[in-house]
Design a protein around this motif. Structure first.
Motif, mmCIF file in Angstrom:
data_model
loop_
_atom_site.group_PDB
_atom_site.id
_atom_site.type_symbol
_atom_site.label_atom_id
_atom_site.label_comp_id
_atom_site.label_asym_id
_atom_site.label_seq_id
_atom_site.Cartn_x
_atom_site.Cartn_y
_atom_site.Cartn_z
ATOM 1 N N THR A 185 0.812 -1.214 0.000
ATOM 2 C CA THR A 185 0.000 0.000 0.000
ATOM 3 C C THR A 185 0.847 1.267 0.000
ATOM 4 O O THR A 185 0.559 2.206 -0.746
ATOM 5 C CB THR A 185 -0.948 0.013 1.210
ATOM 6 N N GLY A 186 1.907 1.274 0.810
ATOM 7 C CA GLY A 186 2.753 2.469 0.878
ATOM 8 C C GLY A 186 3.375 2.803 -0.465
ATOM 9 O O GLY A 186 3.303 3.942 -0.937
ATOM 10 N N GLY A 187 3.985 1.794 -1.103
ATOM 11 C CA GLY A 187 4.638 2.018 -2.392
ATOM 12 C C GLY A 187 3.646 2.449 -3.460
ATOM 13 O O GLY A 187 3.904 3.385 -4.229
ATOM 14 N N LEU A 188 2.483 1.795 -3.503
ATOM 15 C CA LEU A 188 1.500 2.140 -4.528
ATOM 16 C C LEU A 188 0.929 3.529 -4.277
ATOM 17 O O LEU A 188 0.662 4.285 -5.229
ATOM 18 C CB LEU A 188 0.373 1.101 -4.562
ATOM 19 N N LEU A 189 0.772 3.883 -3.024
ATOM 20 C CA LEU A 189 0.285 5.225 -2.684
ATOM 21 C C LEU A 189 1.275 6.279 -3.180
ATOM 22 O O LEU A 189 0.887 7.301 -3.760
ATOM 23 C CB LEU A 189 0.077 5.342 -1.174
ATOM 24 N N ALA A 190 2.574 5.993 -2.977
ATOM 25 C CA ALA A 190 3.590 6.937 -3.446
ATOM 26 C C ALA A 190 3.493 7.108 -4.956
ATOM 27 O O ALA A 190 3.589 8.229 -5.479
ATOM 28 C CB ALA A 190 4.978 6.444 -3.051
ATOM 29 N N GLU A 191 3.282 6.011 -5.664
ATOM 30 C CA GLU A 191 3.151 6.096 -7.121
ATOM 31 C C GLU A 191 1.925 6.890 -7.520
ATOM 32 O O GLU A 191 1.964 7.703 -8.432
ATOM 33 C CB GLU A 191 3.096 4.686 -7.729
ATOM 34 N N GLU A 192 0.799 6.654 -6.827
ATOM 35 C CA GLU A 192 -0.429 7.384 -7.150
ATOM 36 C C GLU A 192 -0.243 8.885 -6.963
ATOM 37 O O GLU A 192 -0.803 9.696 -7.701
ATOM 38 C CB GLU A 192 -1.590 6.896 -6.254
ATOM 39 N N LEU A 193 0.567 9.254 -5.960
ATOM 40 C CA LEU A 193 0.770 10.678 -5.682
ATOM 41 C C LEU A 193 2.020 11.230 -6.352
ATOM 42 O O LEU A 193 2.294 12.431 -6.257
ATOM 43 C CB LEU A 193 0.867 10.897 -4.153
ATOM 44 N N GLY A 194 2.786 10.351 -6.996
ATOM 45 C CA GLY A 194 4.011 10.814 -7.643
ATOM 46 C C GLY A 194 5.057 11.284 -6.647
ATOM 47 O O GLY A 194 5.814 12.231 -6.906
ATOM 48 N N LEU A 195 5.108 10.646 -5.515
ATOM 49 C CA LEU A 195 6.043 11.052 -4.465
ATOM 50 C C LEU A 195 7.124 10.000 -4.258
ATOM 51 O O LEU A 195 6.917 8.830 -4.552
ATOM 52 C CB LEU A 195 5.298 11.246 -3.128
ATOM 53 N N PRO A 196 8.285 10.415 -3.699
ATOM 54 C CA PRO A 196 9.291 9.414 -3.342
ATOM 55 C C PRO A 196 8.808 8.608 -2.130
ATOM 56 O O PRO A 196 7.917 9.041 -1.396
ATOM 57 C CB PRO A 196 10.525 10.249 -2.977
ATOM 58 N N CYS A 197 9.429 7.423 -1.968
ATOM 59 C CA CYS A 197 8.973 6.530 -0.900
ATOM 60 C C CYS A 197 10.153 5.789 -0.316
ATOM 61 O O CYS A 197 11.112 5.457 -1.022
ATOM 62 C CB CYS A 197 7.964 5.526 -1.480
ATOM 63 N N LEU A 198 10.110 5.536 1.004
ATOM 64 C CA LEU A 198 11.145 4.731 1.643
ATOM 65 C C LEU A 198 10.458 3.786 2.632
ATOM 66 O O LEU A 198 9.576 4.214 3.378
ATOM 67 C CB LEU A 198 12.132 5.633 2.385
ATOM 68 N N SER A 199 10.883 2.531 2.631
ATOM 69 C CA SER A 199 10.213 1.536 3.480
ATOM 70 C C SER A 199 11.061 1.102 4.652
ATOM 71 O O SER A 199 12.269 1.308 4.674
ATOM 72 C CB SER A 199 9.864 0.292 2.647
#
Lengths: 662, 265, 322
Positions: B133-147
Motif C-alpha cells: 500500500t505504501g509504495g502504490l500510494l507513493a506512485e499514485e501521488l508521484g512522491l518518493p517513498c522509503l520503506s
C-alpha cells in the motif's frame, strides 16, 4: 462517722479559684482551635455516605471504641492501652463529678458513691494508668519493636500522663495526711503516699507542697488539654468518629465507584480529591504500626508502609495551603511504593481504628493510570491484553476452552435448565497449571450430577485486575460486557474457583446493576459433600495446611468451606499456619502484582512459602489461581530436600473422590 | 509540518491458532472471538509521528483510514493518542480491496486533505500482510517513498529517515513531501492513551467521506489482483519430548538429538 | 512477449540468488519461454559464471547513477530495462530493496505485484501465486490481474536448478538516467552478525520472550550457539523489548530463515514467528509450557526452564563432540 455523709472538701487549701476559670479560657480556645483545624481539613474532602445504618454503627462503637477488641489482639499492648484509656475515662468521670458538685451545686460526691467510686475505683484506675504507662515505656524503650514510630512527641505524651497521675496521688496523699481524712483507707494508694510523706514532711510542708503542686497540676493538665488536639492524642476523638463512620460492607467492597459521566478528573493526586472520610482516617491514626507489621510487601523489605503513607498524607494535610500534587511528595507516597501493594487489606483488618489505607493506594493508582497513563510496563501489557483480548495474559496461545478437552462440557446456550454456571476465569482457562483445577472442579460437579454450564469464549475477564491496577474505565467496560452476557443467558447462580472473580461478582457487580448469586467453588462443593453427593473414598495420608486467600477469607469471611474440603480429603487433622484466617499472609499475587517482576530478594510469595514449609506439611492447599501459581513458584524457589505439593482444594477433593464406589 | 498517518483496522492477529478459522467461500477469516484492533505497524507509525512531533517542536498529525464504519474506533484511538485530526473514507462494499484500490482511495483522500510533508503507513498489515500500500500510494501521488523506516528526524527543513535493512540500517536524507512505511523497534511501541483522552476523543470532529465524494468509483473492480483461494494448511508434527528420570537424563537425550542433526550437516 | 525476467540488485550468488534463479528457470521452462536476468551491478566473475548457467540472457547495468542505491532512480532504471525486453513476468528476491521496489515497479509498468511468494504457477494464462497470510495461520492463492506479473519470492524457499551446459548471453547496457534527488542515501551500517547471515545459516539458536532479559542472550545462549556452530536470532518480543538488535528478528516481519536446525528457546511459537521459520527442516524447542504452540511444530523438545537446561546442554554437547 457516717459513711452516708462521706466526702471531702473540694478546693481544700486552695484560694483564688477564679484563676483556674480564667486559665480555662485560653486552654479551651487553643484546644478548640486544634479541633477546629481538624474539622477544616476534613471539610476539604468530597462527600461520602457514612452515616447510614446507625444501629450497626453504634454496635461497632461498642465493640471497638468501648471494648477495643482489635487493640486487644495484641495482649500486651491491649492490656496497657486499656489501663490507660479506661483509666482516663474513670478519671474524667471523677473530675466531672467534682465539677458538677463545685459549679452546679449538686451533691453527687457523697456517701457510698464517694467511697466506692470516687475514692477506691478512682485510686485503682489512677494506678492502672501509671502501670499502663510503665508497660508502654518498657516496650517503647527496651523492646523497641520496629513497627512503632519513635518521636519526641510520643515520649512527651507518656511522660506528661505519668506526671499528671503522679501529681494527683501526691495531692491526694498530702490532703489525706494534713486533714487526717477519716476515709483514707478507701483511697489505698493516696493513703500510701500520705503515710510515706508523714515520715519525711511536716504538715506545714505538706500544705505548701500541696498548694504548689495543685497549681502545677492545673497548668500541666490545662497544657495537656490545649496541646492534645495537635498530637496523636486527638485519636481519643477521631478514633470513635472513624469507627462510627467505617465502611460497613465487607473488605472486598472497599473501593469507590467513579461516575464517568460527571467526574472532572479520575483518581486522586490532591487532598481535595479524597473524601472527608479519607481525611478523617488520616487524623485517626495512632501510629501503632500494626498495619506495617502485617503488610506483606513491607514484611519482605519493600518500601511500602501503609502507616507511613497515612502519616505522610496527614503531614501534607496539615499544610493548609496544600492543594498540590501528593503522589511523590513524600517517600511513602511515591509511585514505587504504590505499585508494591497487593490490595490484600491486611492493613485494614489490623487497624484498631478502622483506617482505610488500601483504597487510598488504589485511588492514587487510578490517577497514575487514567490521568497520566504512567504505570509499570508489565502491567501495561496486561491492560492492553485486557482491552484487546479480554484477558490479562499477554502472549498466551491458549484458548478459553482448551481445558475441556476430553470432558463433556456444555455451553450455557446449550443447557436451558442449568442449575449453575461454572465461571472459569482467565487463570482457570488460560494458565496451564490452573486448567487442572478447572478440570477437577468440573469432574466433581459431573460426578455429583450437577447440571452446570460454562460461558466458554463468551467469558471476559471479570475486571478485578483492571480495577486493582487502577484502570476503573476498563473495569467498567468489562463489567458491562460480562453483565450483558450473563443477562443474555439469564444466569442466576454462579460458582467460581477464583476469589477475585468471586469478590468482584459479589461486591462490585451489583453496583452496576448485575446481581446474581455467587459462591466460591469450595462453598458449593462443601454443600455437595454435606448432601452426600460427593463421597471421598480415598482420604489421603498427606499432612496438609491451608492458605487462606485474601480475597476469599479476610475480604469476604469465607474460611470454613475450604477447610471442610481439606479435612474430608485427608485422614489426619489439617495443620493451621500461625498467620491464618483473617490474619492470613498474602501470596503476593493480588492487586495486579502477579503481572510485576519483583526483585529476586523481595518476593512476598517466598516469605509465605517459608511459613508453609515450616509447618512440615506435604501439601499446601489453596483456593485461588493466583495463590496456586505464586505459592508453587515460592515453594520451588526454596531449595528444599523434601517435596511440598501445592494443590487447590478441588484437586485435593477430586484425588480423594475420583474412585466412585458403586 | 503536516503529517498524515494511515491506519488500518483488522481482526486481532494474536488470537490463538486454535481459535482461528477461515471462510473458504467468502475468502476471509472468520471473526470468531477476535476483536477489532488497529494494525500494530500502523500504531508504530502513529507513535513514530507523535515522538517526531515531540522532538521537533510541533506538527499537525491527521489520522486517515479506508475502512468500514467500525474503523472509526481506530481513528478515535488515534485521536486519544493525541493526533490532531481524523478522517474516514467509508468502505461499505469492498470486502478485502486489493492494495491498488486502497492506494487510490487514500491518494484521493490525501489530495482532499492537502498533500502533507510526510505520509506514514505501517509496512504491512497483520491480516493479509501484503506490504504494497505504501509504495502504490507513493506512485499514485508521484512522491518518493522509503520503506522499513523506524526513526525520523528533521534538520533544516529536510527529513532524516533511518530504516532497517536485513543486515543493519541505512540513513536517508529526504526533501518533503515523502511517503514512508514504518516497521517496529523497541522505541516505537505505541503509547497507552490516557483515559480522559479516550473519552474526549469521541467528542472530537471526524471527517467522513464516501469514495464518490472523492471522485472515485464506489466499488472496486479488483483490477489489480484477486484472492481465489484461502485455506488453513494442516500441518501436524508430533513432537518427541525428552524423557528421563532426572533433568540430567532428559537433557542428555535432548543433546543426543541435537548432535544427531548437526552431524548430518 | 511472454518471457520471464529475474532481477538481481546485488552480485552474490547466495542461497537467495540461487532460489530466485532456479524458480525463474523452472517457470520459463514450463511456459516454454526464455529467461532473462537483469543485474544492477558489476559483472562479477563467480556470480556471472553461475548465473549464465541458468539464464538465457544476462543484462548488466553498472553506471555511476546507480552506484549508490536511490529508490526512484533504481525504479526508473528497472522500468526502462524491463521495457527493452519482451517479457510479461518479473521475479525478484526478498531483500530490502526488491521488496520496496517491486510494487512500485508493477505500478509503473501497468502490471500487478504480489510478494513473499512460496509457490508460482500459470494455469490457463492465469498467474497464480501462493503466499502465507494472517500471520502465517493461513495460505492464500492470488491471481494477478494485470501484466507484467511482478512477484518477489521468499527466495530461499526455492531450490536451485542444476547448471545447464549452454551458457547464457551476457551484455551490458547503459541507460539514460536522470537521478532522482528527492531522497539520498547518506549512511549505511552493517551490524556484526557473525560470519554467516541469518538467512544463510544452517543452524540457528533463537531466544524469545521467556528469556527474560538481554544478559542471558550473551551469557547462556551465545556459548551454546558457538558450540553448535549456530547463528543467533530472536523473536519479535525480544527485539521489541530491546534485548537484542532488530536484525536478529525472525518471523513474519523479520528474517525468513530456512536452517537445517532451528532451536527455539523460551519462544511460545505464535504463528507470526512460525511464519518466519516455516522452511526450517528441523525445529527443536525448550519451553516450560508443554502446551506451547512451538511444540506442535517441533520434531523434538524438552519441557523445562531454559535456565536449567542450557548450562547442562552445553556440558553435554562439549562431551559429545569430543
Amino acid at each position: 462517722m457516717n459513711p452516708a455523709e462521706a466526702s471531702r472538701q473540694i478546693y481544700w487549701n486552695i484560694t483564688h479559684i477564679w484563676v483556674m476559670y480564667l486559665l480555662l479560657i485560653p486552654t479551651l480556645v487553643v484546644a478548640g482551635y486544634g479541633v477546629y483545624r481538624h474539622l477544616q481539613r476534613w471539610r476539604r474532602g468530597l462527600p461520602a455516605t457514612r452515616l447510614d445504618q446507625p444501629g450497626r454503627r453504634v454496635r461497632l462503637l461498642l465493640q471497638h471504641a468501648a471494648a477495643q477488641s482489635r487493640t486487644a489482639r495484641d495482649v500486651y499492648a491491649g492490656l496497657f492501652h486499656s489501663f490507660i484509656s479506661y483509666g482516663f475515662v474513670v478519671l474524667t468521670i471523677a473530675t466531672t463529678v467534682v465539677a458538677l458538685d463545685a459549679d452546679f451545686g449538686t451533691t453527687i460526691m457523697r456517701g457510698w458513691f464517694y467511697l466506692y467510686f470516687q475514692s477506691f475505683i478512682v485510686d485503682l484506675f489512677g494506678v492502672l494508668v501509671m502501670i499502663g504507662i510503665l508497660l508502654a515505656v518498657a516496650r517503647r524503650y527496651f523492646t523497641r519493636p520496629r513497627k512503632l514510630v519513635y518521636t519526641n512527641e510520643a515520649t512527651l505524651i507518656l511522660a506528661v500522663i505519668f506526671l499528671m497521675c503522679l501529681q494527683g496521688f501526691a495531692l491526694e496523699g498530702w490532703r489525706i495526711a494534713v486533714t487526717n481524712d477519716p476515709w483514707a483507707a478507701w483511697s489505698p494508694f493516696g493513703n500510701l503516699v500520705a503515710q510515706a510523706s508523714q515520715g519525711v514532711m511536716s504538715k506545714t510542708q505538706m500544705r505548701s507542697a500541696h498548694l504548689g503542686v495543685w497549681w502545677f497540676h492545673l497548668v500541666t493538665v490545662f497544657c495537656f488539654i490545649a496541646w492534645a488536639p495537635y498530637t496523636k492524642m486527638i485519636h481519643v476523638v477521631t478514633a470513635p468518629l472513624n469507627i462510627y463512620t467505617a465502611n460497613l460492607a465487607p473488605l472486598g467492597a472497599s473501593l469507590k465507584t467513579i461516575d464517568f459521566e460527571k467526574a472532572e478528573s479520575f483518581g486522586v493526586n490532591s487532598l481535595a480529591r479524597f473524601t472527608w472520610k479519607d481525611l478523617l482516617d488520616l487524623d485517626a491514626c495512632t501510629e501503632c504500626g500494626r498495619c506495617v507489621a502485617v503488610c506483606p510487601a513491607n514484611n519482605v523489605g519493600k518500601e511500602l508502609s501503609p502507616r507511613d503513607l497515612i502519616l505522610q498524607l496527614r503531614n501534607l494535610s496539615a499544610i493548609s495551603s496544600n492543594g498540590g500534587p501528593i503522589i511523590g511528595a513524600s517517600p511513602a507516597i511515591s509511585p514505587n511504593a504504590l505499585w508494591q501493594c497487593t490490595t490484600c487489606a491486611a492493613c485494614m483488618e489490623a487497624c484498631p481504628v478502622f483506617i482505610e489505607q488500601m483504597p487510598k493506594i488504589v485511588d492514587m493508582r487510578r490517577f497514575l493510570v487514567m490521568e497520566e497513563a504512567d504505570f509499570p510496563d508489565t502491567m501495561q501489557a496486561a491492560v492492553m491484553s485486557l482491552e484487546k483480548r479480554g484477558h490479562p495474559f499477554s502472549g498466551t496461545q491458549a484458548t478459553r476452552v482448551d481445558w475441556t478437552k476430553g470432558l463433556e462440557i456444555k455451553h450455557v446456550s446449550e443447557l436451558a435448565d442449568a442449575e449453575v454456571l461454572l465461571w472459569v476465569g482467565c487463570g482457570g482457562a488460560l494458565v496451564e497449571r490452573n486448567q487442572a483445577v478447572t478440570r477437577a472442579t468440573a469432574q466433581l460437579l459431573a460426578q455429583a450430577g450437577v447440571k452446570f454450564a460454562i460461558m466458554g469464549r463468551d467469558e471476559k475477564c471479570s475486571g478485578d485486575p483492571a480495577r486493582r491496577i487502577g484502570n476503573e474505565f476498563l473495569f467498567e467496560t468489562l463489567v458491562r460486557e460480562n453483565a450483558a452476557n450473563l443477562n443474555k443467558y439469564q444466569v442466576r447462580k454462579v460458582i467460581t474457583a477464583c476469589p477475585h472473580c468471586f469478590n468482584t461478582f459479589k461486591n462490585e457487580y451489583p453496583q452496576y446493576g448485575a446481581s446474581f448469586e455467587v459462591l466460591h467453588h469450595s462453598e458449593y462443593l462443601a454443600g455437595l459433600v454435606e448432601a452426600g453427593k460427593i463421597k471421598p473414598t480415598a482420604a489421603s495420608d498427606c499432612k496438609v495446611t491451608f492458605h487462606d486467600p485474601c480475597y476469599l477469607g479476610r475480604q469476604n469471611g469465607v474460611y470454613d468451606a475450604p477447610r471442610q474440603l481439606v479435612q474430608i480429603s485427608i485422614r489426619d487433622k489439617a495443620i493451621e499456619m500461625e498467620r491464618s484466617r483473617n490474619q492470613s499472609f498474602c501470596c503476593g499475587g493480588g492487586g495486579g502484582m502477579s503481572f510485576i517482576e519483583e526483585p529476586a530478594n523481595l518476593r512476598v510469595n517466598q516469605e509465605r512459602a517459608r511459613e508453609a514449609l515450616a509447618t512440615g506439611a506435604d501439601v499446601l492447599a489453596v483456593g485461588c489461581p493466583f495463590c496456586l501459581t505464586m505459592m508453587e513458584d515460592g515453594v520451588n524457589a526454596q531449595k528444599q530436600d523434601r517435596e511440598m505439593r501445592v494443590l487447590d482444594v478441588a484437586e485435593l477433593l477430586w484425588e480423594a473422590s475420583r474412585q466412585v464406589n458403586v | 509540518m503536516n503529517i498524515v498517518v494511515c491506519l488500518k483496522q483488522i481482526l486481532d492477529p494474536e488470537i490463538p491458532a486454535r481459535d482461528f478459522s477461515v471462510d473458504t467461500e467468502k475468502l476471509e477469516a472468520r471473526q470468531g472471538s477476535a476483536s477489532l484492533v488497529t494494525n500494530i505497524f500502523c500504531e508504530n507509525a502513529l507513535e513514530t509521528a507523535l515522538q517526531f512531533r515531540e522532538r521537533s517542536g510541533g506538527a499537525k498529525i491527521t489520522v486517515l483510514s479506508y475502512g468500514p464504519a467500525s474503523a472509526e474506533d481506530s481513528l478515535r484511538k488515534g485521536l486519544a493518542m493525541k493526533a490532531d485530526a481524523a478522517a474516514l473514507v467509508l468502505n461499505e462494499s469492498d470486502t478485502n480491496p486489493d492494495p491498488l484500490r486502497v492506494a487510490q482511495v487514500l491518494a484521493a483522500a490525501i489530495k482532499k486533505l492537502g498533500i502533507p510533508d510526510l505520509i506514514m503507513l505501517g509496512r504491512e498489515s497483520g491480516d493479509w500482510g501484503v506490504g504494497q500500500t505504501g509504495g502504490l500510494l507513493a506512485e499514485e501521488l508521484g512522491l518518493p517513498c522509503l520503506s522499513f523506516v523506524d526513526h525520523i528526524e528533521t534538520v533544516a527543513g529536510q527529513l532524516l529517515l533511518k530504516r532497517q535493512t536485513e543486515s543493519g540500517w541505512e540513513q536517508f536524507e529526504a526533501k518533503p513531501p515523502v511517503v514512508v512505511t514504518i516497521t517496529n523497534n523497541e522505541y516505537n511501541v505505541p503509547r497507552i492513551p490516557k483515559v480522559r483522552d479516550v473519552m474526549s476523543s469521541y467528542r472530537q470532529p471526524l471527517e467522513t467521506w464516501r469514495p464518490e465524494d472523492l471522485g472515485i468509483a464506489a466499488e472496486t473492480t479488483n483490477q489489480y489482483y484477486e484472492v481465489v483461494e484461502l485455506f488453513v494448511p494442516v500441518k501436524e508434527t508430533s513432537c518427541e519430548f525428552a524423557q528421563g528420570d532426572s533433568l540430567n537424563e532428559r537433557v542428555e537425550a535432548f543433546a543426543q538429538r541435537i548432535v544427531a542433526v548437526i552431524n548430518t550437516l | 512477449m511472454n518471457d520471464v525476467v529475474i532481477t538481481f540488485l546485488s552480485t552474490t550468488f547466495d542461497k537467495a540468488a540461487q532460489g530466485l534463479a532456479g524458480e525463474g528457470r523452472r517457470l520459463a521452462d514450463s511456459l516454454g519461454v526464455r529467461l532473462h536476468a537483469v543485474v544492477v551491478g558489476k559483472p562479477e566473475a563467480d556470480f556471472t559464471a553461475n548465473l549464465s548457467r541458468v539464464a538465457d540472457k544476462l543484462v548488466f547495468v553498472d553506471q555511476s547513477e546507480l552506484s549508490l542505491y536511490q529508490p526512484e532512480t533504481y525504479l526508473t532504471a528497472l522500468t526502462q530495462l524491463f521495457q527493452t525486453l519482451s517479457a510479461n513476468t518479473l521475479l525478484l528476491g526478498n531483500d530490502t530493496y526488491s521488496q520496496e521496489l517491486a510494487p512500485r515497479l508493477a505500478h509503473r509498468l501497468g502490471g500487478s505485484a504480489v510478494g513473499d511468494a512460496v509457490a508460482l504457477r500459470v494455469v490457463d494464462d492465469k498467474f497464480l501465486v501462493t503466499r502465507q497470510v494472517y500471520g502465517g495461520k493461513a495460505q492464500a492463492v492470488i491471481e494477478l490481474k494485470r501484466r507484467p506479473a511482478v512477484v518477489w519470492l521468499r527466495a530461499r524457499a526455492f531450490s536451485p536448478t542444476s547448471p545447464r551446459d549452454v551458457q547464457g548471453e551476457i551484455s551490458q547496457l547503459t541507460l539514460a538516467l536522470q537521478p532522482d534527488t528527492r531522497t539520498r542515501l547518506i549512511e549505511q551500517k552493517r551490524e556484526e552478525q557473525g560470519e554467516v547471515r541469518l538467512e544463510e545459516a544452517r543452524v540457528i539458536v533463537s531466544g524469545g520472550r521467556g528469556i527474560g532479559g538481554p544478559e542471558p542472550f550473551e551469557s547462556e545462549l551465545k556459548p551454546l550457539a558457538e558450540l553448535m556452530g549456530a547463528q543467533m536470532a530472536a523473536s519479535r518480543a525480544a527485539c521489541d523489548a530491546g534485548w537484542v538488535l532488530p536484525t536478529w528478528q525472525v518471523g513474519q516481519t523479520g528474517k525468513k530463515v530456512s536452517p537445517d536446525l532451528y532451536l527455539a528457546i523460551a519462544i511460545t511459537g505464535a504463528s507470526q514467528h512460525m511464519a518466519g521459520i516455516s522452511e526450517a527442516k528441523t525445529i527443536a524447542a525448550i519451553n516450560t509450557d508443554p502446551d506451547a504452540p512451538i511444540f506442535k511444530h517441533s520434531r523434538f523438545g524438552i519441557v523445562e526452564d531454559y535456565r536449567k537446561v542450557v548450562p547442562l546442554l552445553r556440558e553435554k554437547l562439549s562431551e559429545l563432540r569430543k
